[in-house]
Design an enzyme around this catalytic site. Structure first.
Site, mmCIF file in Angstrom:
data_model
loop_
_atom_site.group_PDB
_atom_site.id
_atom_site.type_symbol
_atom_site.label_atom_id
_atom_site.label_comp_id
_atom_site.label_asym_id
_atom_site.label_seq_id
_atom_site.Cartn_x
_atom_site.Cartn_y
_atom_site.Cartn_z
ATOM 1 N N LYS A 1 0.814 -1.220 0.000
ATOM 2 C CA LYS A 1 0.000 0.000 0.000
ATOM 3 C C LYS A 1 0.851 1.274 0.000
ATOM 4 C CE LYS A 1 -4.062 -1.858 2.458
ATOM 5 N NZ LYS A 1 -4.979 -1.679 3.597
ATOM 6 N N ASN B 1 -4.677 1.610 -1.524
ATOM 7 C CA ASN B 1 -5.106 0.208 -1.546
ATOM 8 C C ASN B 1 -5.869 -0.128 -2.818
ATOM 9 O OD1 ASN B 1 -7.540 1.529 -0.964
ATOM 10 N ND2 ASN B 1 -8.359 -0.319 -0.011
ATOM 11 N N ASP C 1 -10.146 2.303 1.850
ATOM 12 C CA ASP C 1 -10.387 1.754 3.201
ATOM 13 C C ASP C 1 -11.207 2.741 4.041
ATOM 14 O OD1 ASP C 1 -9.088 -0.707 2.974
ATOM 15 O OD2 ASP C 1 -7.141 0.115 3.572
ATOM 16 N N GLY D 1 -6.405 3.175 18.262
ATOM 17 C CA GLY D 1 -5.511 2.733 17.200
ATOM 18 C C GLY D 1 -4.913 3.896 16.437
ATOM 19 N N GLY E 1 -2.636 2.860 13.550
ATOM 20 C CA GLY E 1 -1.965 2.192 12.432
ATOM 21 C C GLY E 1 -2.583 2.605 11.097
ATOM 22 N N GLY E 2 -2.403 1.750 10.090
ATOM 23 C CA GLY E 2 -2.853 2.086 8.733
ATOM 24 C C GLY E 2 -4.359 2.293 8.642
ATOM 25 N N ALA E 3 -5.139 1.401 9.254
ATOM 26 C CA ALA E 3 -6.600 1.524 9.164
ATOM 27 C C ALA E 3 -7.060 2.786 9.893
ATOM 28 C CB ALA E 3 -7.269 0.288 9.760
ATOM 29 N N GLY F 1 -17.065 -4.477 10.948
ATOM 30 C CA GLY F 1 -16.019 -4.227 9.955
ATOM 31 C C GLY F 1 -16.314 -4.852 8.604
HETATM 32 P P1 NDP Z 1 -1.499 -1.836 11.914
HETATM 33 O O1 NDP Z 1 -0.554 -2.926 12.243
HETATM 34 O O2 NDP Z 1 -1.064 -0.734 11.012
HETATM 35 O O3 NDP Z 1 -2.017 -1.139 13.281
HETATM 36 C C1 NDP Z 1 -2.475 -1.936 14.354
HETATM 37 C C2 NDP Z 1 -3.035 -1.054 15.439
HETATM 38 O O4 NDP Z 1 -3.578 -1.900 16.461
HETATM 39 C C3 NDP Z 1 -2.002 -0.171 16.123
HETATM 40 O O5 NDP Z 1 -2.609 1.025 16.564
HETATM 41 C C4 NDP Z 1 -1.595 -1.028 17.329
HETATM 42 O O6 NDP Z 1 -1.106 -0.272 18.414
HETATM 43 C C5 NDP Z 1 -2.926 -1.614 17.709
HETATM 44 N N1 NDP Z 1 -2.824 -2.858 18.486
HETATM 45 C C6 NDP Z 1 -2.594 -4.099 18.007
HETATM 46 N N2 NDP Z 1 -2.587 -4.989 19.008
HETATM 47 C C7 NDP Z 1 -2.831 -4.288 20.157
HETATM 48 C C8 NDP Z 1 -2.960 -4.652 21.525
HETATM 49 N N3 NDP Z 1 -2.843 -5.921 21.930
HETATM 50 N N4 NDP Z 1 -3.245 -3.681 22.443
HETATM 51 C C9 NDP Z 1 -3.365 -2.388 22.037
HETATM 52 N N5 NDP Z 1 -3.252 -1.991 20.752
HETATM 53 C C10 NDP Z 1 -2.987 -2.926 19.819
HETATM 54 O O7 NDP Z 1 -2.772 -2.577 11.336
HETATM 55 P P2 NDP Z 1 -3.910 -1.944 10.398
HETATM 56 O O8 NDP Z 1 -4.207 -0.589 10.884
HETATM 57 O O9 NDP Z 1 -3.559 -2.133 8.987
HETATM 58 O O10 NDP Z 1 -5.150 -2.925 10.685
HETATM 59 C C11 NDP Z 1 -5.880 -2.828 11.905
HETATM 60 C C12 NDP Z 1 -7.129 -3.685 11.767
HETATM 61 O O11 NDP Z 1 -7.966 -3.130 10.745
HETATM 62 C C13 NDP Z 1 -6.858 -5.138 11.362
HETATM 63 O O12 NDP Z 1 -7.653 -5.983 12.154
HETATM 64 C C14 NDP Z 1 -7.336 -5.188 9.915
HETATM 65 O O13 NDP Z 1 -7.822 -6.460 9.555
HETATM 66 C C15 NDP Z 1 -8.472 -4.176 9.950
HETATM 67 N N6 NDP Z 1 -8.810 -3.627 8.636
HETATM 68 C C16 NDP Z 1 -10.104 -3.749 8.244
HETATM 69 C C17 NDP Z 1 -10.499 -3.282 7.024
HETATM 70 C C18 NDP Z 1 -11.914 -3.455 6.618
HETATM 71 O O14 NDP Z 1 -12.230 -3.208 5.439
HETATM 72 N N7 NDP Z 1 -12.811 -3.832 7.527
HETATM 73 C C19 NDP Z 1 -9.566 -2.612 6.098
HETATM 74 C C20 NDP Z 1 -8.224 -2.484 6.639
HETATM 75 C C21 NDP Z 1 -7.865 -2.993 7.862
HETATM 76 P P3 NDP Z 1 0.472 0.077 18.531
HETATM 77 O O15 NDP Z 1 0.698 1.276 17.672
HETATM 78 O O16 NDP Z 1 0.628 0.346 19.973
HETATM 79 O O17 NDP Z 1 1.221 -1.146 18.068
#
Ligand code: NDP
Length: 282
Positions: free
Chosen positions: A71, A92, A107, A130, A132-134, A247
């Protein structure tokens, strides 16, 4: 049989592409609307991305989806990116427009489309878990349509601050970052709560550290996690009278927007959701 026997091609470039349920979802849209198109799953290792994009261009692909890490890596290989994809810093969905390959991000747009079915984020106070990317994609889209204030709650402090700094500077949004420690209490004036972490993915009992008593019936609670669709957060929120959004809706809607971009046809989301649920066995 159409005059041109060859179907128009789109596809998905991912690392570990086997068993991608979105193939069934997109092909169901083509079938439902009588489109002579095919959606092809392609496993592309990171080192092969540039060749794969050149190949798709040479073979006349009308576009393709990408998963991480493609991406971000795909951006310099394209002819341009749309406004929100540029703000998100990730693509994406690639769309052929004339001879150009343009990168979009569907997304966050898919999330917004789902959310708007129950509540428009304009003027709303939002708490998002959160960074991250989403989370980035979701925050940019709800920011672009006028969210009043976004509180980002994240475990990793640097990532959380990077996101709020970016939202504040690039979109002039009212934002705050809260490091996530212990059970978070949702402020009473919150309208929309979003889980944009991966907590709950493939684990129906995974718990978000949240004070459940702070969830009020006037709040909308949305989860980006699509498998299982009914996460523990959504079940807990529904039990407290909140409206909930799963989701799967986001996943279906990013597919709907992709099909619109590629074909110009507005596909039936219900047909796509049925095919996705069947492919996922939910
Ligand atoms: P990333 O790896 O970029 O980000 C993950 C995020 O989750 C970070 O903020 C991370 O925090 C947090 N996290 C993960 N585990 C924990 C935990 N145990 N406790 C606290 N925080 C946690 O992933 P993405 O953003 O790409 O994806 C996130 C979710 O979104 C996934 O489940 C993915 O499947 C879903 N998604 C759904 C879509 C849809 O169309 N429904 C499209 C795209 C994604 P930290 O920064 O502290 O690590």
């Amino acid at each position: 049989m159409p005059a041109n026997f060859l179907p128009s091609l789109v596809g998905s470039m991912s690392v570990g592409a086997a068993g991608n349920p979105t193939v069934a979802m997109v092909e169901a849209a083509f079938c439902h609307h009588g489109l002579h198109w095919r959606y092809v799953n392609m496993e592309v290792p990171p080192a092969g991305l540039a060749d794969a994009v050149r190949g798709a261009r040479a073979m006349g692909f009308r576009g393709f989806n990408l998963s991480m890490p493609h991406k971000v890596a795909v951006i310099p290989l394209l002819d341009g990116v749309g406004e929100s994809a540029a703000l998100i810093g990730a693509v994406n969905c690639v769309v052929r427009r004339g001879e150009q390959l343009i990168g979009e991000n569907t997304d966050g747009k898919g999330f917004l489309k789902s959310l708007q079915e129950v509540c428009h984020p304009r003027g709303k106070n939002i708490v998002m878990f959160g960074a991250g990317g989403a989370a980035r994609a979701v925050a940019v889209e709800i920011g672009l349509v006028g969210a009043k204030h976004i509180t980002v709650v994240n475990r990793g402090e640097q990532r959380g601050r990077n996101l709020t700094d970016h939202l504040g500077k690039a979109l002039a949004l009212s934002v705050a970052f809260v490091p996530w420690a212990d059970d978070f209490t949702i402020p009473a004036d919150t309208d929309i709560v979003i889980n944009a972490t991966s907590i709950g993915l493939y684990d129906a009992e995974a718990r978000l550290e949240l004070n459940l008593d702070s969830l009020k019936p006037n709040m909308v609670v949305a989860d980006v996690v699509f498998s299982p669709p009914q996460t523990r957060l959504l079940r807990d929120a529904a039990a407290r009278g909140c409206r909930t959004l799963d989701g799967l809706g986001m996943l279906v809607n990013q597919g709907v927007i992709g099909v619109q971009y590629w074909t110009g046809v507005n596909p039936d989301p219900a047909a796509m959701r049925r095919a996705l649920e069947e492919a996922m066995g939910v």
